[in-house]
Enzyme design. Structure first.
Site, PDB file in Angstrom:
ATOM      1  N   HIS A   1      40.441  -7.967 -10.637  1.00  0.00           N
ATOM      2  CA  HIS A   1      39.571  -9.099 -10.951  1.00  0.00           C
ATOM      3  C   HIS A   1      38.988  -9.604  -9.640  1.00  0.00           C
ATOM      4  O   HIS A   1      39.716  -9.778  -8.659  1.00  0.00           O
ATOM      5  CB  HIS A   1      40.392 -10.191 -11.635  1.00  0.00           C
ATOM      6  CG  HIS A   1      39.575 -11.273 -12.273  1.00  0.00           C
ATOM      7  ND1 HIS A   1      38.879 -12.194 -11.520  1.00  0.00           N
ATOM      8  CD2 HIS A   1      39.335 -11.578 -13.566  1.00  0.00           C
ATOM      9  CE1 HIS A   1      38.255 -13.022 -12.348  1.00  0.00           C
ATOM     10  NE2 HIS A   1      38.517 -12.672 -13.597  1.00  0.00           N
TER      11      HIS A   1
ATOM     12  N   HIS B   1      44.593  -7.262 -12.088  1.00  0.00           N
ATOM     13  CA  HIS B   1      44.512  -8.148 -13.237  1.00  0.00           C
ATOM     14  C   HIS B   1      44.850  -7.470 -14.563  1.00  0.00           C
ATOM     15  O   HIS B   1      45.459  -8.081 -15.435  1.00  0.00           O
ATOM     16  CB  HIS B   1      43.098  -8.707 -13.295  1.00  0.00           C
ATOM     17  CG  HIS B   1      42.866  -9.739 -14.345  1.00  0.00           C
ATOM     18  ND1 HIS B   1      43.644 -10.861 -14.457  1.00  0.00           N
ATOM     19  CD2 HIS B   1      41.943  -9.827 -15.332  1.00  0.00           C
ATOM     20  CE1 HIS B   1      43.212 -11.598 -15.473  1.00  0.00           C
ATOM     21  NE2 HIS B   1      42.197 -10.991 -16.030  1.00  0.00           N
TER      22      HIS B   1
ATOM     23  N   GLN C   1      41.966  -2.788 -13.453  1.00  0.00           N
ATOM     24  CA  GLN C   1      40.948  -3.789 -13.125  1.00  0.00           C
ATOM     25  C   GLN C   1      41.435  -4.724 -12.028  1.00  0.00           C
ATOM     26  O   GLN C   1      42.466  -5.374 -12.162  1.00  0.00           O
ATOM     27  CB  GLN C   1      40.599  -4.606 -14.362  1.00  0.00           C
ATOM     28  CG  GLN C   1      39.552  -5.672 -14.069  1.00  0.00           C
ATOM     29  CD  GLN C   1      38.942  -6.230 -15.349  1.00  0.00           C
ATOM     30  OE1 GLN C   1      39.525  -7.102 -15.986  1.00  0.00           O
ATOM     31  NE2 GLN C   1      37.801  -5.718 -15.737  1.00  0.00           N
TER      32      GLN C   1
ATOM     33  N   ARG D   1      36.973  -3.140 -18.195  1.00  0.00           N
ATOM     34  CA  ARG D   1      36.944  -4.094 -19.307  1.00  0.00           C
ATOM     35  C   ARG D   1      36.026  -5.261 -18.984  1.00  0.00           C
ATOM     36  O   ARG D   1      36.035  -5.776 -17.874  1.00  0.00           O
ATOM     37  CB  ARG D   1      38.356  -4.621 -19.561  1.00  0.00           C
ATOM     38  CG  ARG D   1      38.420  -5.720 -20.599  1.00  0.00           C
ATOM     39  CD  ARG D   1      39.840  -6.122 -20.903  1.00  0.00           C
ATOM     40  NE  ARG D   1      40.487  -6.861 -19.834  1.00  0.00           N
ATOM     41  CZ  ARG D   1      40.286  -8.165 -19.589  1.00  0.00           C
ATOM     42  NH1 ARG D   1      39.408  -8.860 -20.318  1.00  0.00           N
ATOM     43  NH2 ARG D   1      40.939  -8.762 -18.617  1.00  0.00           N
TER      44      ARG D   1
ATOM     45  N   GLU E   1      36.518 -16.258 -14.486  1.00  0.00           N
ATOM     46  CA  GLU E   1      35.118 -15.856 -14.425  1.00  0.00           C
ATOM     47  C   GLU E   1      34.228 -16.971 -14.975  1.00  0.00           C
ATOM     48  O   GLU E   1      33.035 -17.023 -14.704  1.00  0.00           O
ATOM     49  CB  GLU E   1      34.971 -14.590 -15.285  1.00  0.00           C
ATOM     50  CG  GLU E   1      33.688 -13.850 -15.111  1.00  0.00           C
ATOM     51  CD  GLU E   1      33.784 -12.445 -15.705  1.00  0.00           C
ATOM     52  OE1 GLU E   1      34.818 -11.778 -15.530  1.00  0.00           O
ATOM     53  OE2 GLU E   1      32.831 -12.027 -16.356  1.00  0.00           O
TER      54      GLU E   1
ATOM     55  N   PHE F   1      29.361 -14.665 -19.893  1.00  0.00           N
ATOM     56  CA  PHE F   1      30.413 -14.011 -19.120  1.00  0.00           C
ATOM     57  C   PHE F   1      29.881 -12.694 -18.592  1.00  0.00           C
ATOM     58  O   PHE F   1      28.901 -12.150 -19.113  1.00  0.00           O
ATOM     59  CB  PHE F   1      31.629 -13.754 -20.014  1.00  0.00           C
ATOM     60  CG  PHE F   1      32.902 -14.336 -19.469  1.00  0.00           C
ATOM     61  CD1 PHE F   1      33.008 -15.683 -19.195  1.00  0.00           C
ATOM     62  CD2 PHE F   1      34.008 -13.524 -19.246  1.00  0.00           C
ATOM     63  CE1 PHE F   1      34.195 -16.218 -18.705  1.00  0.00           C
ATOM     64  CE2 PHE F   1      35.199 -14.051 -18.766  1.00  0.00           C
ATOM     65  CZ  PHE F   1      35.299 -15.390 -18.486  1.00  0.00           C
TER      66      PHE F   1
ATOM     67  N   LEU G   1      44.787 -16.202 -10.739  1.00  0.00           N
ATOM     68  CA  LEU G   1      43.432 -16.015 -11.266  1.00  0.00           C
ATOM     69  C   LEU G   1      42.538 -17.251 -11.138  1.00  0.00           C
ATOM     70  O   LEU G   1      42.970 -18.376 -11.358  1.00  0.00           O
ATOM     71  CB  LEU G   1      43.541 -15.636 -12.745  1.00  0.00           C
ATOM     72  CG  LEU G   1      42.245 -15.185 -13.401  1.00  0.00           C
ATOM     73  CD1 LEU G   1      41.768 -13.877 -12.785  1.00  0.00           C
ATOM     74  CD2 LEU G   1      42.459 -14.994 -14.898  1.00  0.00           C
TER      75      LEU G   1
ATOM     76  N   ARG H   1      33.185  -6.779 -13.589  1.00  0.00           N
ATOM     77  CA  ARG H   1      34.225  -7.134 -12.632  1.00  0.00           C
ATOM     78  C   ARG H   1      34.437  -6.047 -11.568  1.00  0.00           C
ATOM     79  O   ARG H   1      34.686  -6.367 -10.402  1.00  0.00           O
ATOM     80  CB  ARG H   1      35.541  -7.374 -13.372  1.00  0.00           C
ATOM     81  CG  ARG H   1      35.499  -8.648 -14.165  1.00  0.00           C
ATOM     82  CD  ARG H   1      36.743  -8.839 -14.998  1.00  0.00           C
ATOM     83  NE  ARG H   1      36.710 -10.152 -15.630  1.00  0.00           N
ATOM     84  CZ  ARG H   1      37.626 -10.598 -16.477  1.00  0.00           C
ATOM     85  NH1 ARG H   1      38.646  -9.835 -16.808  1.00  0.00           N
ATOM     86  NH2 ARG H   1      37.529 -11.799 -16.998  1.00  0.00           N
TER      87      ARG H   1
END
Lengths: 262, 603
Positions: free
Chosen positions: B236, B380, B234, B415, B253, B121, B250, B309
């Site tokens: 995304h 996000h 954030q 994050r 990822e 990730f 969403l 991100r």
């Protein structure tokens, strides 16, 4: 059931009519709303638009708007579906789109029903009980194939559309004696869990009322997660119950073997 | 006096996503009585939307992983504004929290030798995310829910909390109503845990559901607690962009973790064009090396799509602004290309990313096994939130705890994907444990009827204005403005305008009204959410104005670089005695020497 939304959404705008179940208690009826719809919109978008334009008090449940939480269950043109996954371009918009609440649960208001019964039923099913850990560090080893077998059941988003459409509940109102397809899927997930040691077969037979199901497969047809509820969950559970309680050979063997320890 | 029902618990948990459930389970295990309030039905909270996985350095796939690497990755991703006490605890405790879920029935995908499988990730050096296809969040919330219902916790479904009740400095309960009938409830409680999630509904394009209206942050703010790092939101990088009605939903990822590449309309893999200094040594030099990384080659570095991100979102934004975007204002995310590398590509994609396959097929008419997706940034997550003690999760107000997205600290300025699911387990547990301890230690406080009357009056005020403006319209205006002025690229002028806009919106919100009765009335609920949205929007805007630099989720077009002057403090917001918002800069305590060394070793 798929929304068969396999085509690309178009960009045009058109006026559409929505005939929505509105009210509470004795004072309920259909109410018509007109709103503009554009390519790719789903029924839930239309309901939101109606709230914003004309009827802020119109009650519906929703959360994720992506078919993952199972909150926005309703009956659209008579079919039990998630509002967030029903594209308007798959419906005939020359006719009113009829949106009603689920019918197998007590009505609260507009599109909202009281689904708390489902939570009560689930609580009565014996919880997961793992075998002793496989490794000294307290962890288990499992094959991917064993995990895969129950993943189908664990996909369930608890939208309760299967409960809504099951005739044992919908027509015969056996809510006190019958747990319904959702809870057979839940029980199957536990029973077929690679680590589980609990025995729920007696409960399935006596409390969950598995025998009432006569495998008409209505639940499978409406499942938005495409879980093959009847074939993969209910029928294998029925077989286990039959083996355990009705098979004469098993009965004979059972006389000579100790009861399954929990 | 107001008409209400009273419920008493030692610990009251507000919010029943992963953090709230985990806190409730832990508090209950400590032998105290626990009430758990959900705004929706149980099991529907936003945790179900988490797709990619839960980050924990179990080292099942790559034995070079350890808490030290996870800690370093988290700090680097957060641009060193993180509460390092939390980052250390998180990295050390996440593996046990994940294994505990397995004990409670969760079934993660497996390695060949039967252990929990972990995937790559963004920002994580080694494969670290325990997962179940792309529906990890559902597996987690269902596991916690199905375990939790047998732990003697009293669950209040579809209840909204509108105020915290205080006895002197201490929080001693909460006031709210049940959504179904609109009846008022008073919860008397020795300790309260906030686990209400984020603020995504302040923006027009968001992956968040209607619930994420900043309730916990606003409740804490009005109770006198500090909010911290609210400028760090954030975006995304990959939300759906087409059709319009799904904009913002969403796209995990995990698509990039499984080899998905980002392309502009020239077919160029643009992420290779901009590699940040902090990651220079950790990125593949070409597509070939990137693919080897995806396939588990330990000597290969990650493809640039797996950078953090904040960075990926900005790169996408830049491509679109430069006219190199996709037809509907995004870029292309292509996983279908892996057919050049593997023979069973469609099966593999469907197996690894089943929800994505389903989501695109049904909502956009796109088959991701044969064509690219169109994606663009979506609001996000908020890194900021209630400022808490890193060990106990107690806020600056005694008896008030916070865990999960509503709390600040762990993630700093940005994050890492997968760190929120581990966050909610690790700190949900801690919040539950310490709230129970607090509840046992202190006598019950006194509930002040005057506070109840004020809260009740406030809650009913939208009904006094049956012809007032539709609250949905006010909410939409707020979302448009925040998207436009305090979004992914910010400037002083825009944000100053946003503050004026917020003043005007406050007046509109105060004049918004609702017809009908109190029973399941979403217009009423929306009217009450507005105040919370306005608080978090103002906190975000003021904090973002004060931070004259670009860092993590906060990007200023007028200050495009990181500034040393801003590298040593967090932005803290508190309600002043005059009722206005006060901002201060709070120095970050110096990093412990051994942790400094850990970071050095993992540079």
């Amino acid at each position: 059931m798929s929304t068969s939304g396999n085509t690309s959404p178009s960009s045009g705008t058109q006026r559409a009519m929505f005939r929505v179940w509105k009210g509470q208690g004795e004072q309920v009826s259909f109410k018509d709303y007109h709103t503009d719809v554009t390519g790719g919109m789903v029924v839930l978008d239309a309901i939101h638009q109606i709230q914003a334009e004309t009827e802020p008090t119109l009650a519906c449940r929703w959360n994720c708007k992506a078919g993952k939480c199972g909150s926005c269950s309703a009956e659209i043109n008579g079919k039990p579906r998630l509002m967030c996954m029903t594209r308007l371009d798959t419906l005939d918009l020359s006719m009113p789109v009829i949106v009603e609440p689920m019918k197998s649960f007590p009505h609260v208001k507009d599109l909202v029903t009281d689904v708390s019964w489902n939570y009560e039923v689930k609580k009565r099913i014996k919880p997961f009980k793992p075998r002793k850990p496989d490794a000294p560090d307290g962890t288990w080893r499992m094959e991917q194939s064993d995990v895969d077998r129950v993943q189908e059941f664990r996909k369930c988003i608890e939208c309760f559309l299967c409960q809504n459409v099951c005739h044992v509940l919908r027509d015969h109102h056996k809510h006190d004696e019958f747990a319904g397809p959702r809870h057979f899927v839940y029980t199957a997930a536990l029973e077929m869990h690679p680590l589980d040691t609990e025995d729920r077969l007696g409960h399935l037979k006596d409390e969950e009322g598995l025998g009432y199901c006569n495998i008409t497969k209505c639940c499978t047809k409406v499942c938005p997660e495409h879980i093959t509820i009847t074939d993969n969950a209910i029928i294998p559970l029925k077989e286990r119950v039959v083996d355990e309680f009705y098979d004469p050979l098993t009965k004979l063997f059972k006389m000579f073997r100790p009861a399954k320890s929990g | 006096m107001s008409d209400y029902q009273t419920h008493e618990h030692d610990v009251l948990v507000i919010g029943a996503g992963g953090a709230g459930l985990r806190a409730a389970i832990e508090a209950s295990a400590a032998g105290v009585s626990v009430g758990l309030i959900c705004k929706s039905l149980l099991g529907k909270a936003h945790t179900v939307m988490a797709e990619g996985g839960v980050a924990a350095a179990m080292a099942n796939v790559d034995d070079r992983d350890s808490w030290k690497v996870h800690f370093s990755d988290t700090m680097r991703g957060g641009q060193y504004l993180n509460n390092w006490v939390m980052a250390e605890i998180h990295a050390k405790e996440a593996p046990d929290r994940v294994r505990e879920l397995e004990k409670w029935g969760a079934l993660f995908d497996r390695t060949k030798d039967g252990r929990i499988l972990q995937r790559n990730f963004g920002g994580h050096r080694y494969p670290r995310l325990a997962h179940v296809g792309d529906r990890t969040g559902l597996e987690m919330i269902r596991t916690l829910q199905d375990y939790g219902i047998h732990q003697g916790i009293t669950v209040y479904m579809e209840h909204t909390t509108t105020a915290l009740l205080k006895d002197g400095e201490r929080v001693v309960g909460a006031f709210g109503y049940d959504r179904e009938r609109g009846r008022f409830r008073v919860f008397k409680s020795n300790a309260v845990v906030l686990a209400t999630g984020g603020i995504g509904r302040a923006y027009k394009i968001t992956s968040n559901s209607w619930e994420y209206t900043g309730d916990g942050q606003a409740l804490a703010y009005y109770a006198g607690a500090d909010l911290m790092d609210m400028e760090f939101i954030q975006f995304h990088p990959t939300g759906m962009v087409w059709p319009p009605s799904v904009r913002g939903i969403l796209v995990t990822e995990g698509v990039r973790g499984e080899g998905g590449r980002l392309l502009n309309n020239k077919g160029e893999r643009f992420m290779f064009n901009d590699i940040p200094d902090l990651y220079k040594n950790q990125v593949a030099k070409d597509a070939e090396e990137g693919w080897r990384y995806v396939e588990g080659d330990k000597n290969a570095n990650r493809p640039p799509e797996l950078l953090t991100r904040d960075h990926v979102a900005r790169c996408i934004n830049r491509e679109v602004k430069a006219g190199r975007g996709s037809p509907h204002g995004g870029v292309f995310l292509d996983i279908a290309w892996i057919k050049e590398k593997v023979s069973n590509a469609p099966e593999r994609i469907k197996k690894k990313l089943p929800s994505m396959y389903h989501q695109f097929k049904e909502l956009a008419g796109v088959d991701i096994t044969s064509e690219p997706m169109e994606v663009g940034p979506t609001t996000h997550y908020v890194m900021g939130g209630v400022r808490v003690d890193g060990v106990t999760q107690m806020s600056s107000v005694p008896g008030l705890f916070a865990a999960g997205e509503v709390a600040a600290g762990l993630h700093g300025a940005n994050r890492l994907g997968g760190n929120s699911l581990s966050d909610l387990l690790v700190f949900g547990k801690r919040a539950g444990e310490h709230a129970a301890e607090f509840a046992k230690k202190y006598e019950a406080g006194t509930i002040d009827n005057a506070q109840i009357d004020v809260a009740a009056k406030k809650a009913l005020s939208p009904f006094d204005r049956p012809t007032g403006e539709n609250p949905y319209v006010v909410q939409h205006s707020l979302q448009e403005m925040m998207q436009d002025k305090v979004g992914i690229v910010r400037t002083e002028a825009d944000m100053a305008a946003a503050l004026d806009g917020l003043s005007a919106l406050k007046k509109r919100a105060a004049a918004a009204g609702i017809d009908g009765n109190r029973e399941y009335n979403p217009g009423w609920h929306t009217a009450l959410d507005l105040d919370n949205l306005l608080v978090v929007s103002e906190a975000a805007t003021r904090s973002a104005l004060d931070r004259q630099e670009s860092r993590g989720g906060h990007f200023r077009e007028d200050y495009q670089e990181k500034q040393k002057d801003f590298s040593q403090h967090n932005t803290v917001i508190r309600r002043g005695p005059d009722g206005g918002m006060q901002l201060r800069r709070e120095a970050i305590p110096p990093l412990r020497d051994d942790l400094k060394q850990v970071i050095e070793e993992n540079k």
